[in-house]
Design a protein around this motif. Structure first.
Motif, short mmCIF file in Angstrom:
data_model
loop_
_atom_site.label_atom_id
_atom_site.label_comp_id
_atom_site.label_asym_id
_atom_site.label_seq_id
_atom_site.Cartn_x
_atom_site.Cartn_y
_atom_site.Cartn_z
N ASP A 87 10.79 5.32 18.48
CA ASP A 87 11.32 4.36 17.52
C ASP A 87 11.49 4.98 16.13
OD1 ASP A 87 11.50 2.39 19.42
OD2 ASP A 87 9.71 1.30 18.77
N ALA A 90 14.86 5.94 14.42
CA ALA A 90 15.68 4.99 13.65
C ALA A 90 15.61 5.27 12.15
CB ALA A 90 15.24 3.56 13.94
N ASP A 91 14.57 5.95 11.71
CA ASP A 91 14.39 6.22 10.29
C ASP A 91 14.87 7.60 9.87
OD1 ASP A 91 13.15 3.71 9.90
OD2 ASP A 91 11.24 4.53 10.63
N LEU A 97 22.54 7.46 17.47
CA LEU A 97 21.59 7.04 18.49
C LEU A 97 22.25 6.28 19.64
CD1 LEU A 97 18.66 5.90 16.16
CD2 LEU A 97 18.96 8.09 17.32
N ALA A 130 12.89 -0.28 18.87
CA ALA A 130 13.85 -0.11 17.79
C ALA A 130 14.94 0.88 18.19
CB ALA A 130 13.12 0.40 16.53
N VAL A 131 14.61 1.80 19.08
CA VAL A 131 15.57 2.77 19.60
C VAL A 131 15.54 2.67 21.12
CG1 VAL A 131 16.15 5.21 19.82
CG2 VAL A 131 15.33 4.31 17.63
N ARG A 132 16.65 2.33 21.71
CA ARG A 132 16.70 2.17 23.16
C ARG A 132 17.04 3.50 23.83
NH1 ARG A 132 17.36 -3.20 25.95
NH2 ARG A 132 16.53 -4.68 24.43
#
Length: 249
Positions: A87, A90-91, A97, A130-132
């Protein structure tokens, strides 16, 4: 290829990842998850040669470290870290992504496939990533924890991961075991050495058979060699792994 950059996703010394970007456009992100039967003596350095090769071949590599048994890991901390570590992408600025593939060897293969199935873990903190993950590649992965435990693979490594006493405690066995989570909603590609004496080929072949019977997209590529041939960047097995990844881009 740019030099790797270490990025932390928590306060523990094991909560970090090494980001390696390719020169030019990226095909996507590959999350490299090292093996070692989830034990603390095995570290993310195992994934560094693969991360370097991935970047040379046009991928952004995210070589993920996590807490293992012996340094604060086990259930649920190891799973928490893999989820949080993915996740954290995402940052990171400048990442596309749309394609995120988890790639793991041995115990890392287990975690790679587990992470790809997070959206189905309803009722847990892992279920809303948050990230798949869009696909998973398992390199000689431990994909059937119940059988691995019964066979005492790694000298009781599964029970060390999940906790004593032997047998189910709450629902951790079902939540942690990829074979118990079929069918997966994203493709799984398994690659496994025929001469593997550490993690039997059946860990991959049985998983793929059950997954396809359940309607999932899963394949097995068998290669000549032992448990470690799949993580040798100079091997034909690794060349085949790069082909599998390119087909998932």
């Amino acid at each position: 290829m740019a030099a790797p950059t270490r990025i932390t996703y928590g306060d523990d010394p094991s909560q970090y990842a090494e980001l390696t970007r390719p020169v030019g456009d990226s095909k996507g992100v590959v999350v490299v998850i090292h093996g070692g039967f989830w034990q603390a003596q095995y570290e993310a350095s195992l994934g560094q040669p693969l991360a370097a090769s991935l970047a040379v071949n046009g991928w952004t590599a995210w070589n993920l470290e996590y807490r293992r048994v012996g340094n604060g890991g086990g259930y649920p901390a190891t799973f928490d870290d893999v989820a949080a570590g993915i996740d954290a992408l995402a940052d990171v600025q400048g990442l596309d992504l749309r394609t995120v593939v988890t790639l793991g060897h041995s115990a890392g293969g287990h975690l790679a496939v587990w992470a790809a199935g997070r959206p189905a873990l309803t009722g847990t903190s892992w279920a809303d990533p948050a990230v798949r993950v869009t696909a998973a590649v398992s390199q000689a992965g431990l994909l059937d924890l119940a059988t691995a435990d019964a066979s005492n693979l790694g000298g009781g490594a599964v029970r060390s991961l999940l906790g004593e006493p032997s047998g189910p405690r709450d629902d951790r066995d079902a939540l942690a075991d990829p074979t118990a989570r079929l069918p997966l909603a994203v493709p799984v590609r398994c690659i496994h050495g025929r001469g593997d004496a550490i993690v039997p080929l059946s860990q991959s072949s049985d998983y793929v058979a059950l997954a396809t019977a359940a309607g999932a997209d899963a394949t097995l590529t068998e290669v000549d060699g032992d448990h470690f041939v799949v993580i040798d960047p100079a091997s034909e097995a690794w060349a085949l792994t790069l082909e599998l990844l390119d087909a998932l881009a």
